[in-house]
Scaffold this motif. Structure first.
Motif, PDB file in Angstrom:
ATOM      1  N   ASN A 142       7.298  -8.353   1.190  1.00 42.60           N
ATOM      2  CA  ASN A 142       6.086  -8.274   2.009  1.00 42.60           C
ATOM      3  C   ASN A 142       6.274  -7.372   3.221  1.00 42.60           C
ATOM      4  O   ASN A 142       5.435  -7.320   4.107  1.00 42.60           O
ATOM      5  N   THR A 191       1.513  -4.329   7.171  1.00 46.24           N
ATOM      6  CA  THR A 191       0.965  -3.011   6.883  1.00 46.24           C
ATOM      7  C   THR A 191       1.978  -1.935   7.278  1.00 46.24           C
ATOM      8  O   THR A 191       2.857  -2.178   8.124  1.00 46.24           O
ATOM      9  N   LYS A 234       1.254 -10.115   4.337  1.00 51.20           N
ATOM     10  CA  LYS A 234       1.805  -8.792   4.078  1.00 51.20           C
ATOM     11  C   LYS A 234       1.726  -7.908   5.324  1.00 51.20           C
ATOM     12  O   LYS A 234       0.708  -7.850   5.995  1.00 51.20           O
ATOM     13  N   LYS A 287       8.045  -0.171   0.002  1.00 53.79           N
ATOM     14  CA  LYS A 287       7.725  -1.600   0.028  1.00 53.79           C
ATOM     15  C   LYS A 287       8.895  -2.411  -0.519  1.00 53.79           C
ATOM     16  O   LYS A 287       9.447  -2.096  -1.568  1.00 53.79           O
ATOM     17  N   TRP A 300       8.358  -3.483   4.786  1.00 50.71           N
ATOM     18  CA  TRP A 300       8.610  -2.083   4.458  1.00 50.71           C
ATOM     19  C   TRP A 300       9.976  -1.661   4.987  1.00 50.71           C
ATOM     20  O   TRP A 300      10.462  -2.182   5.977  1.00 50.71           O
ATOM     21  N   GLU A 318      -1.293   4.958   1.569  1.00 53.40           N
ATOM     22  CA  GLU A 318      -0.538   3.834   1.016  1.00 53.40           C
ATOM     23  C   GLU A 318      -0.808   3.657  -0.466  1.00 53.40           C
ATOM     24  O   GLU A 318      -1.950   3.712  -0.919  1.00 53.40           O
ATOM     25  N   THR A 319       0.267   3.463  -1.236  1.00 55.53           N
ATOM     26  CA  THR A 319       0.163   3.076  -2.634  1.00 55.53           C
ATOM     27  C   THR A 319       0.738   1.659  -2.753  1.00 55.53           C
ATOM     28  O   THR A 319       1.019   1.022  -1.742  1.00 55.53           O
ATOM     29  N   GLU A 320       0.936   1.206  -3.968  1.00 51.07           N
ATOM     30  CA  GLU A 320       1.414  -0.162  -4.148  1.00 51.07           C
ATOM     31  C   GLU A 320       2.812  -0.365  -3.580  1.00 51.07           C
ATOM     32  O   GLU A 320       3.109  -1.397  -2.976  1.00 51.07           O
ATOM     33  N   ASP A 321       3.685   0.643  -3.754  1.00 48.33           N
ATOM     34  CA  ASP A 321       5.081   0.485  -3.357  1.00 48.33           C
ATOM     35  C   ASP A 321       5.552   1.463  -2.284  1.00 48.33           C
ATOM     36  O   ASP A 321       6.659   1.326  -1.767  1.00 48.33           O
ATOM     37  N   ASP A 322       4.743   2.452  -1.975  1.00 48.13           N
ATOM     38  CA  ASP A 322       5.152   3.466  -1.003  1.00 48.13           C
ATOM     39  C   ASP A 322       4.022   3.774  -0.034  1.00 48.13           C
ATOM     40  O   ASP A 322       2.859   3.499  -0.312  1.00 48.13           O
ATOM     41  N   SER A 323       4.414   4.367   1.092  1.00 48.03           N
ATOM     42  CA  SER A 323       3.387   4.824   2.023  1.00 48.03           C
ATOM     43  C   SER A 323       3.908   6.003   2.833  1.00 48.03           C
ATOM     44  O   SER A 323       5.124   6.140   3.035  1.00 48.03           O
TER      45      SER A 323
END
Length: 242
Positions: A168, A32, A30, A165, A170, A88-93
């Motif tokens: 894997n 970052t 994944k 996200k 962004w 960072e969250t599960e689907d966004d940052s």
């Protein structure tokens, strides 16, 4: 002998499966948000269309012909950045980034003044005037020259960059503040452009002409705002007020 061969084959199979897991792990590693933004900023500076396309950021540079790439490399040659924080969250940052580059605020007005003069000069050549292709190159060269000759002062701004996200990796959510920052305030400066030929003392008829010309000029400003993204820097038909 058969038992020995069976054991050897089993051992080989175990190693093969382990190797597959390692490779698979590398492929599915994944990314970052910091790594993604670092790749994006590097690609902007290098005008790397493939990488920018992968991150949904190709609109930041627009046209990718040879002249446009050379122009954008000149614009971004002083671009620096520093990642300050990441949420960072599960689907966004949200990545807070400090951007430093050459202040290009003065370029917009200078370019408009000189490109209008260049257009008028060409129109005065009559049958000998340059065609659109040749003039596009002239406009491009003019823009690069103005950026190059612009005295260096630092433009610095802290902006939030939002990423979404996908698998894997962004994708960047393009934002006007980020766009303006990497271009050294050039985008915002477009909104302040004053077009040559304006006259504050006018008759009613001239006022009507001015309003009509203002519509054209707004179109020109919008066109040049698009130009900041690298699509083209060829001015549209310029209508001035005498």
């Amino acid at each position: 002998m058969k038992k020995i061969m069976t054991v050897i084959l089993l051992i080989a199979l175990v190693f093969a499966l382990t190797a597959c897991d390692i490779v698979s792990g590398m492929e599915t590693k994944k990314e970052t948000p910091s790594q993604a933004l670092t790749n994006i900023m590097t690609a902007i500076k290098e005008v790397n269309k493939e990488v920018l396309t992968n991150y949904n950021a190709i609109k930041l540079i627009g046209s990718i012909d040879e002249s446009s790439i050379a122009r954008n490399k000149k614009i971004f040659e002083n671009l620096e950045y520093n990642i300050l924080s990441v949420e960072e969250t599960e689907d966004d940052s949200k990545v807070k980034i400090e951007i430093k580059t050459k202040d290009l605020t003065a370029v917009s007005q200078d370019y408009v003044n000189k490109s209008v003069a260049l257009t008028n000069q060409n129109n005065n050549l009559g049958d000998n005037k340059l065609d659109d292709t040749a003039m596009k190159q002239k406009y491009n060269d003019l823009f690069v020259t103005i950026v190059d000759e612009c005295e260096y002062t630092e433009f610095k701004e802290v902006v939030d960059v939002h990423l979404t996200k996908e698998g894997n990796s962004w994708k960047i959510n393009l934002d006007g503040k980020f766009h303006n920052a990497i271009y050294g305030n050039l985008v915002t400066a477009q909104e302040q452009v004053v077009w040559p030929g304006a006259n504050s003392t006018i008759t009613v008829q001239e006022k009507q002409q001015e309003e009509s010309a203002e519509i054209d000029n707004k179109s020109n400003v919008q066109n040049n705002s698009d130009n900041i993204a690298g699509k083209s820097i060829t001015p549209r038909k310029v209508r001035t007020i005498k």
